[in-house]
Design an enzyme around this catalytic site. Structure first.
Site, PDB file in Angstrom:
ATOM      1  N   ASP A  78      -8.495  -0.998  -1.307  1.00  0.00           N
ATOM      2  CA  ASP A  78      -7.092  -1.370  -1.529  1.00  0.00           C
ATOM      3  C   ASP A  78      -6.321  -1.239  -0.229  1.00  0.00           C
ATOM      4  O   ASP A  78      -6.275  -0.163   0.375  1.00  0.00           O
ATOM      5  CB  ASP A  78      -6.481  -0.458  -2.593  1.00  0.00           C
ATOM      6  CG  ASP A  78      -5.020  -0.789  -2.878  1.00  0.00           C
ATOM      7  OD1 ASP A  78      -4.770  -1.521  -3.847  1.00  0.00           O
ATOM      8  OD2 ASP A  78      -4.144  -0.312  -2.120  1.00  0.00           O
ATOM      9  N   TYR A  90       0.378  -1.755   5.553  1.00  0.00           N
ATOM     10  CA  TYR A  90      -0.440  -0.666   6.085  1.00  0.00           C
ATOM     11  C   TYR A  90      -0.915  -0.934   7.512  1.00  0.00           C
ATOM     12  O   TYR A  90      -1.432  -0.032   8.168  1.00  0.00           O
ATOM     13  CB  TYR A  90      -1.670  -0.420   5.198  1.00  0.00           C
ATOM     14  CG  TYR A  90      -1.379  -0.095   3.763  1.00  0.00           C
ATOM     15  CD1 TYR A  90      -0.079   0.180   3.306  1.00  0.00           C
ATOM     16  CD2 TYR A  90      -2.399  -0.084   2.818  1.00  0.00           C
ATOM     17  CE1 TYR A  90       0.173   0.458   1.978  1.00  0.00           C
ATOM     18  CE2 TYR A  90      -2.155   0.207   1.482  1.00  0.00           C
ATOM     19  CZ  TYR A  90      -0.873   0.468   1.067  1.00  0.00           C
ATOM     20  OH  TYR A  90      -0.623   0.745  -0.256  1.00  0.00           O
ATOM     21  N   LYS A 137      -1.620  -6.654  -0.493  1.00  0.00           N
ATOM     22  CA  LYS A 137      -0.287  -6.799  -1.077  1.00  0.00           C
ATOM     23  C   LYS A 137       0.661  -7.478  -0.090  1.00  0.00           C
ATOM     24  O   LYS A 137       0.558  -7.263   1.120  1.00  0.00           O
ATOM     25  CB  LYS A 137       0.288  -5.423  -1.456  1.00  0.00           C
ATOM     26  CG  LYS A 137      -0.668  -4.536  -2.218  1.00  0.00           C
ATOM     27  CD  LYS A 137      -0.085  -3.151  -2.478  1.00  0.00           C
ATOM     28  CE  LYS A 137      -1.155  -2.173  -2.906  1.00  0.00           C
ATOM     29  NZ  LYS A 137      -1.973  -1.688  -1.788  1.00  0.00           N
ATOM     30  N   HIS A 185       4.047  -6.274  -3.456  1.00  0.00           N
ATOM     31  CA  HIS A 185       4.158  -4.831  -3.188  1.00  0.00           C
ATOM     32  C   HIS A 185       5.425  -4.228  -3.786  1.00  0.00           C
ATOM     33  O   HIS A 185       5.430  -3.082  -4.247  1.00  0.00           O
ATOM     34  CB  HIS A 185       4.125  -4.611  -1.668  1.00  0.00           C
ATOM     35  CG  HIS A 185       3.579  -3.292  -1.253  1.00  0.00           C
ATOM     36  ND1 HIS A 185       2.976  -3.083  -0.041  1.00  0.00           N
ATOM     37  CD2 HIS A 185       3.544  -2.097  -1.876  1.00  0.00           C
ATOM     38  CE1 HIS A 185       2.583  -1.825   0.048  1.00  0.00           C
ATOM     39  NE2 HIS A 185       2.933  -1.203  -1.036  1.00  0.00           N
TER      40      HIS A 185
END
Length: 317
Positions: A47, A52, A81, A114
Site C-alpha cells: 500500500d 508518500y 492513492k 486519499h
C-alpha cells in the site's frame, strides 16, 4: 514455505490480500528494503500513495523481485492513492498515469481517493469539486483499465452514499483510520451493507504519526492518545495466546473482516506483523478488548477545515 495472506473479495470479484505492507513515512531507501523483505516473508499487498513520495522506489523493488522470479506481477496487489490536488477536475487520469510510470506498472490493483477534499496544486486553496465529480473521474480510470478496483479513503458515509448514487462503478474499498480505540463500527456496518470492503490504517494506534509533515510544510498538532499496545486487555490476551500486543491488535481487525496494512521498515517487525495466521480473536475476546469504550480519531486532517467536502466537519463541532 511462508504462509499466504487470506483474501477479502471485492464486489467486482477481485481478491485482495487481507494483510499488506503499509509504506507511509518510509523513505525511498527504507521502502525498497521493506518491500523486498515483505514479499519474501509472504506479503502480496503493498500500500502506497502519491503523498508518500516513495512510489518510484517501490516500483524498482517490485521490478527487481519480478526479475528475480521471487513473485509474478499477477500475484501482487498494489494500492496507491490520489492526493487532494490530484482529484481536482481533470487531474486524476494524468496523476494515475504518473503513479504507474513511477511504479513501472501498467495498472494498479486498487486506486483510492486519499481524501474527499480537492485542492489546488500547492494546497493553498480549496477546489469546490463535489465527491460526485471526483467519483466520475475514478469511474473513468477504472473503465480505462488503469485500475482493477477503485475506492476511497477518509470519506464519510454520506459522501460514499453520494458516490454510489451516481450509478457509476461501485466503491470497491474504503480505507479508514480504524483501531481498537477508534473501532468505526458504524462505518464498517455501512460499508458491509453496501458490499464495500474496509481497510484499516493506524491499526496499532499509529505511534509514528507525530513525525509526519504535509507536503506544504505544515506539521499537524496531534492530540495525545493512550497507547493501545499497553491496554491491559490487549496485554492479557497477548500473554494468553503467546503473541505480541501488536499481533493481537492486528488480528482484532482481521477477525472483524477487515484488511490491514501495518507499516514497518524493520525486517523482524515486518515478519512479526505477518505471523497472524496461527491464532484468532473470538467475538467474546473482541468484546473484552472493546470494554474501554474509547473512541478517539487521531487523524482529523485539519487542512480540510472549511472545505465544502470536509468529511469530519460534524466531528469538529
Amino acid at each position: 514455505m511462508t504462509a499466504s495472506s487470506p483474501f477479502i473479495t471485492l464486489s467486482n470479484g477481485v481478491k485482495m490480500p487481507a494483510v499488506g505492507l503499509g509504506t507511509w513515512q518510509s523513505s525511498p531507501e527504507e521502502v525498497m528494503a521493506a518491500v523486498k523483505a515483505a514479499v519474501k516473508a509472504g506479503y502480496r499487498l503493498i500500500d502506497t500513495a502519491a503523498l508518500y513520495f516513495n512510489e518510484e522506489a517501490i516500483g524498482t523493488a517490485i521490478k527487481e523481485l519480478i526479475d528475480e522470479k521471487v513473485v509474478t506481477r499477477e500475484e501482487l496487489f498494489i494500492t496507491t492513492k490520489a492526493w487532494s490536488n490530484e482529484i481536482a477536475p481533470g487531474k486524476l487520469e494524468p496523476a494515475l498515469r504518473n503513479s504507474l510510470k513511477k511504479l513501472q506498472l501498467e495498472y494498479v490493483d486498487l486506486y483510492l481517493a486519499h481524501m474527499p477534499a480537492a485542492v489546488n496544486e500547492d494546497m493553498s486553496k480549496a477546489v469546490n469539486s463535489p465527491v460526485e465529480d471526483v467519483w466520475r473521474q475514478f469511474d473513468g480510470v477504472y473503465k480505462a483499465g488503469l485500475a482493477k478496483a477503485v475506492g476511497v479513503s477518509n470519506w464519510n458515509n454520506e459522501q460514499i452514499g453520494r458516490a454510489l448514487a451516481t450509478g457509476l462503478t461501485p466503491v470497491h474499498n474504503s480505507q479508514v483510520e480504524l483501531h481498537l480505540y477508534f473501532p468505526q463500527h458504524e462505518h464498517v456496518d455501512f460499508c458491509k451493507a453496501h458490499n464495500i470492503t474496509v481497510t484499516s490504517f493506524g491499526t496499532l494506534g499509529s505511534p509514528g504519526r507525530v513525525n509526519f509533515t504535509l507536503p506544504n510544510g505544515h506539521k499537524p498538532e496531534w492530540a495525545p492518545a493512550p497507547s493501545e499496545l499497553k491496554d491491559p486487555n490487549v496485554l492479557a490476551i497477548a500473554e494468553e495466546k503467546k503473541k505480541t500486543p501488536a499481533q493481537v491488535l492486528l488480528r482484532y481487525a482481521m477477525d472483524r473482516g477487515l484488511a490491514i496494512i501495518p507499516k514497518s521498515v524493520h525486517e523482524n517487525r515486518i515478519k512479526e506483523n505477518f505471523e497472524l495466521f496461527d491464532f484468532s480473536i473470538s467475538q467474546e475476546e473482541i468484546a473484552k478488548l472493546e470494554k474501554s469504550k474509547i473512541s478517539q480519531r487521531l487523524f482529523l486532517q485539519d487542512f480540510m477545515i472549511g472545505h465544502p467536502e470536509d468529511p469530519f466537519a460534524d466531528e469538529r463541532k
